[in-house]
Design a protein around this motif. Sequence first.
Motif, PDB file in Angstrom:
ATOM      1  N   VAL A  51       0.916  -1.190  -0.047  1.00  0.00           N
ATOM      2  CA  VAL A  51      -0.021   0.086  -0.062  1.00  0.00           C
ATOM      3  C   VAL A  51       0.975   1.302  -0.050  1.00  0.00           C
ATOM      4  O   VAL A  51       0.474   2.375  -0.676  1.00  0.00           O
ATOM      5  N   GLU A  52       1.716   1.201   0.788  1.00  0.00           N
ATOM      6  CA  GLU A  52       2.937   2.134   0.656  1.00  0.00           C
ATOM      7  C   GLU A  52       3.410   2.471  -0.456  1.00  0.00           C
ATOM      8  O   GLU A  52       3.798   3.855  -0.895  1.00  0.00           O
ATOM      9  N   ALA A  80       1.212   6.820  -6.855  1.00  0.00           N
ATOM     10  CA  ALA A  80       0.381   7.575  -7.032  1.00  0.00           C
ATOM     11  C   ALA A  80       0.423   9.175  -6.868  1.00  0.00           C
ATOM     12  O   ALA A  80       0.228   9.973  -7.784  1.00  0.00           O
ATOM     13  N   ALA A  81       1.097   9.318  -5.716  1.00  0.00           N
ATOM     14  CA  ALA A  81       1.517  10.993  -5.453  1.00  0.00           C
ATOM     15  C   ALA A  81       2.253  11.378  -6.692  1.00  0.00           C
ATOM     16  O   ALA A  81       2.360  12.591  -6.862  1.00  0.00           O
ATOM     17  N   LEU A 102       1.120  14.843 -13.369  1.00  0.00           N
ATOM     18  CA  LEU A 102       0.117  15.411 -13.974  1.00  0.00           C
ATOM     19  C   LEU A 102      -0.387  16.645 -13.883  1.00  0.00           C
ATOM     20  O   LEU A 102      -0.693  17.538 -14.681  1.00  0.00           O
ATOM     21  N   GLU A 103      -0.208  17.437 -12.548  1.00  0.00           N
ATOM     22  CA  GLU A 103      -0.309  18.540 -12.075  1.00  0.00           C
ATOM     23  C   GLU A 103       0.611  19.616 -12.567  1.00  0.00           C
ATOM     24  O   GLU A 103       0.085  20.691 -13.450  1.00  0.00           O
ATOM     25  N   ASP A 104       1.739  19.353 -12.966  1.00  0.00           N
ATOM     26  CA  ASP A 104       2.707  19.844 -13.701  1.00  0.00           C
ATOM     27  C   ASP A 104       2.531  19.920 -15.135  1.00  0.00           C
ATOM     28  O   ASP A 104       2.525  21.076 -15.743  1.00  0.00           O
TER      29      ASP A 104
END
Length: 180
Positions: A53-54, A60-61, A67-69
């Motif tokens: 999970v980590e 994902a982060a 994607l934000e950039d």
Amino acid sequence: MKTPDKRWTIRLGALALTGALLGTVAALAAGGGQTDPLVTASYLNQTALPQLVEQVEEKAAQRQKELEDSFSKQIELYKRELGQSGSPGTGTSAGYTLVTMSNGQVMSLEVGCEVLLRVGSASVQAGGSPALIDLTSGGTVDSGASLTKNHLYMSTIEGRTLTASANTVKLLVRGGYAVA
């Protein structure tokens, strides 16, 4: 003679039992050991799943940041294309922009640029005819003519310019233009 046959049967049975026991021990040894332990439910719940999970959350982060950039760069590119980040006196606008000119300033119009004279007076210059299309009246305007206030004009050919002939000229402009 029955005694030796019985011994062979017992020996053969013992040998088969020993082979089965050795095979079971070998199978259990192959599935576990210090380097390859058997997996238990507690190991999965307490160690393996939290690590998994980590790792997924980290990936994902990282992907979200990429994607934000990318989206930020695309937004800046679109803003520049729309003239929202351009230098003063030039631009391309999806909506109408108020442009103020002083006497003698010249505005170059790109194809498809729309102009609405609000304050002052201005004349159009062009190398050919028609200079502009008067969308309000449905007619055309020739080179050297003055624009009528509150009439919407469109440049349909390159090389069309407007010259301000009053101290303050205010135009609503939509599309590509440059003021010199």
